[in-house]
Scaffold this motif. Structure first.
Motif, PDB file in Angstrom:
ATOM      1  N   ASP A  33       0.809  -1.224   0.000  1.00 25.10           N
ATOM      2  CA  ASP A  33       0.000   0.000   0.000  1.00 25.10           C
ATOM      3  C   ASP A  33       0.839   1.269   0.000  1.00 25.10           C
ATOM      4  N   VAL A  34       2.135   1.123   0.166  1.00 25.96           N
ATOM      5  CA  VAL A  34       3.015   2.284   0.256  1.00 25.96           C
ATOM      6  C   VAL A  34       3.377   2.749  -1.148  1.00 25.96           C
ATOM      7  N   SER A  35       3.346   4.053  -1.375  1.00 25.32           N
ATOM      8  CA  SER A  35       3.678   4.561  -2.707  1.00 25.32           C
ATOM      9  C   SER A  35       4.942   5.426  -2.667  1.00 25.32           C
ATOM     10  N   LYS A  36       4.856   6.643  -2.217  1.00 24.24           N
ATOM     11  CA  LYS A  36       6.020   7.527  -2.159  1.00 24.24           C
ATOM     12  C   LYS A  36       6.636   7.441  -0.764  1.00 24.24           C
ATOM     13  N   VAL A  37       7.966   7.300  -0.706  1.00 22.36           N
ATOM     14  CA  VAL A  37       8.641   7.132   0.579  1.00 22.36           C
ATOM     15  C   VAL A  37       9.889   7.997   0.665  1.00 22.36           C
ATOM     16  N   TYR A  38      10.259   8.259   1.897  1.00 19.65           N
ATOM     17  CA  TYR A  38      11.597   8.752   2.205  1.00 19.65           C
ATOM     18  C   TYR A  38      12.347   7.509   2.678  1.00 19.65           C
ATOM     19  N   TYR A  39      13.504   7.227   2.104  1.00 22.00           N
ATOM     20  CA  TYR A  39      14.253   6.047   2.523  1.00 22.00           C
ATOM     21  C   TYR A  39      15.585   6.447   3.132  1.00 22.00           C
ATOM     22  N   LEU A  40      16.017   5.633   4.077  1.00 20.68           N
ATOM     23  CA  LEU A  40      17.287   5.835   4.772  1.00 20.68           C
ATOM     24  C   LEU A  40      17.955   4.478   4.880  1.00 20.68           C
ATOM     25  N   HIS A  41      19.101   4.334   4.240  1.00 25.00           N
ATOM     26  CA  HIS A  41      19.837   3.070   4.251  1.00 25.00           C
ATOM     27  C   HIS A  41      21.027   3.216   5.190  1.00 25.00           C
ATOM     28  N   THR A  42      21.081   2.344   6.209  1.00 21.97           N
ATOM     29  CA  THR A  42      22.202   2.370   7.140  1.00 21.97           C
ATOM     30  C   THR A  42      22.887   1.005   7.161  1.00 21.97           C
ATOM     31  N   LEU A  43      24.181   1.039   7.414  1.00 17.00           N
ATOM     32  CA  LEU A  43      24.990  -0.158   7.544  1.00 17.00           C
ATOM     33  C   LEU A  43      25.834   0.025   8.795  1.00 17.00           C
ATOM     34  N   ASP A  44      25.712  -0.886   9.750  1.00 16.40           N
ATOM     35  CA  ASP A  44      26.371  -0.759  11.054  1.00 16.40           C
ATOM     36  C   ASP A  44      26.041   0.573  11.724  1.00 16.40           C
ATOM     37  N   GLY A  45      24.806   1.060  11.511  1.00 15.85           N
ATOM     38  CA  GLY A  45      24.354   2.293  12.134  1.00 15.85           C
ATOM     39  C   GLY A  45      24.813   3.560  11.437  1.00 15.85           C
ATOM     40  N   LEU A  46      25.610   3.439  10.384  1.00 17.47           N
ATOM     41  CA  LEU A  46      26.097   4.607   9.649  1.00 17.47           C
ATOM     42  C   LEU A  46      25.281   4.789   8.377  1.00 17.47           C
ATOM     43  N   VAL A  47      24.865   6.025   8.121  1.00 12.75           N
ATOM     44  CA  VAL A  47      24.047   6.321   6.936  1.00 12.75           C
ATOM     45  C   VAL A  47      24.875   6.105   5.676  1.00 12.75           C
ATOM     46  N   GLN A  48      24.335   5.273   4.769  1.00 14.11           N
ATOM     47  CA  GLN A  48      24.974   4.993   3.491  1.00 14.11           C
ATOM     48  C   GLN A  48      24.335   5.807   2.370  1.00 14.11           C
ATOM     49  N   SER A  49      23.008   5.935   2.423  1.00 12.90           N
ATOM     50  CA  SER A  49      22.301   6.733   1.428  1.00 12.90           C
ATOM     51  C   SER A  49      20.914   7.066   1.956  1.00 12.90           C
ATOM     52  N   GLU A  50      20.325   8.085   1.352  1.00 18.99           N
ATOM     53  CA  GLU A  50      18.972   8.495   1.717  1.00 18.99           C
ATOM     54  C   GLU A  50      18.381   9.283   0.570  1.00 18.99           C
ATOM     55  N   GLY A  51      17.058   9.341   0.560  1.00 15.36           N
ATOM     56  CA  GLY A  51      16.394  10.094  -0.495  1.00 15.36           C
ATOM     57  C   GLY A  51      14.911   9.804  -0.515  1.00 15.36           C
ATOM     58  N   GLU A  52      14.254  10.329  -1.539  1.00 16.13           N
ATOM     59  CA  GLU A  52      12.833  10.065  -1.739  1.00 16.13           C
ATOM     60  C   GLU A  52      12.678   9.228  -2.994  1.00 16.13           C
ATOM     61  N   GLY A  53      11.643   8.401  -2.996  1.00 16.70           N
ATOM     62  CA  GLY A  53      11.412   7.583  -4.168  1.00 16.70           C
ATOM     63  C   GLY A  53      10.019   6.991  -4.156  1.00 16.70           C
ATOM     64  N   TRP A  54       9.724   6.267  -5.220  1.00 18.35           N
ATOM     65  CA  TRP A  54       8.426   5.617  -5.396  1.00 18.35           C
ATOM     66  C   TRP A  54       8.607   4.115  -5.292  1.00 18.35           C
ATOM     67  N   MET A  55       7.723   3.478  -4.556  1.00 22.84           N
ATOM     68  CA  MET A  55       7.720   2.020  -4.450  1.00 22.84           C
ATOM     69  C   MET A  55       7.125   1.488  -5.750  1.00 22.84           C
ATOM     70  N   ILE A  56       7.948   0.911  -6.587  1.00 23.01           N
ATOM     71  CA  ILE A  56       7.497   0.403  -7.870  1.00 23.01           C
ATOM     72  C   ILE A  56       6.963  -1.013  -7.728  1.00 23.01           C
ATOM     73  N   GLU A  57       7.675  -1.838  -6.947  1.00 25.03           N
ATOM     74  CA  GLU A  57       7.269  -3.233  -6.799  1.00 25.03           C
ATOM     75  C   GLU A  57       7.712  -3.760  -5.442  1.00 25.03           C
ATOM     76  N   VAL A  58       6.852  -4.581  -4.844  1.00 32.43           N
ATOM     77  CA  VAL A  58       7.182  -5.310  -3.615  1.00 32.43           C
ATOM     78  C   VAL A  58       6.913  -6.776  -3.917  1.00 32.43           C
ATOM     79  N   PHE A  59       7.932  -7.615  -3.749  1.00 29.94           N
ATOM     80  CA  PHE A  59       7.811  -9.012  -4.135  1.00 29.94           C
ATOM     81  C   PHE A  59       8.639  -9.890  -3.208  1.00 29.94           C
ATOM     82  N   ALA A  60       8.508 -11.194  -3.366  1.00 35.71           N
ATOM     83  CA  ALA A  60       9.269 -12.172  -2.583  1.00 35.71           C
ATOM     84  C   ALA A  60       9.843 -13.202  -3.545  1.00 35.71           C
TER      85      ALA A  60
END
Length: 149
Positions: A33-60
């Protein structure tokens, strides 16, 4: 002779507003149900990247990757161990997809329940144009059906 008792079945989990989701299908349904998001990617607690984007697909799919590029997010729930659902102090819901020391936090920017605004992807003019096209196509089909053969 005593019959072994069958274990009682437990009710399905019920998570409201905050909690930990480990079932991949539940994770997928929650993020669908999520469409537009702010995303924050962290690795070991340190920010690697961030930004806004659109959820195009959610799959398994265990053979495909989660991809985030050019403002588009393709989220594979198989890429993560669990999803943590929580709220910010302001009451905004966010989802943290966690795998080992990696975390991808998704904060929805558009509330699905909110009233449409001029900034929403489908404004009134777009919806009117879509309805006109559907009605026109329906009339064309009816005219084709009325033709003699």
């Amino acid at each position: 002779m005593n019959q072994p008792q069958s274990p009682q079945s437990l009710p399905a989990p019920c998570i409201i507003d905050t909690g930990l989701v480990i079932n991949k299908e539940d994770m997928r349904r929650l993020l669908n149900d999520v469409s537009k998001v702010y995303y924050l990617h962290t690795l070991d607690g340190l920010v690697q990247s961030e930004g806004e984007g659109w959820m195009i697909e959610v799959f398994a799919d265990p053979k495909q990757a989660t991809l985030v590029a050019n403002g588009s997010l393709y989220i594979n729930v198989q890429s993560f161990d669990y999803l943590l659902m929580d709220k910010t102090p302001e009451g905004k819901t966010y989802f943290e997809l966690v795998q080992d020391n990696r975390c991808l936090r998704l904060t929805p920017q558009i509330n699905v329940i909110q009233e449409p605004t001029i900034n929403d992807p489908l404004d009134v003019a777009t919806l009117e144009a879509m309805v006109s096209q559907v009605l026109s196509a329906r009339w064309d089909v009816q005219l084709d059906d009325d033709g003699s053969f």
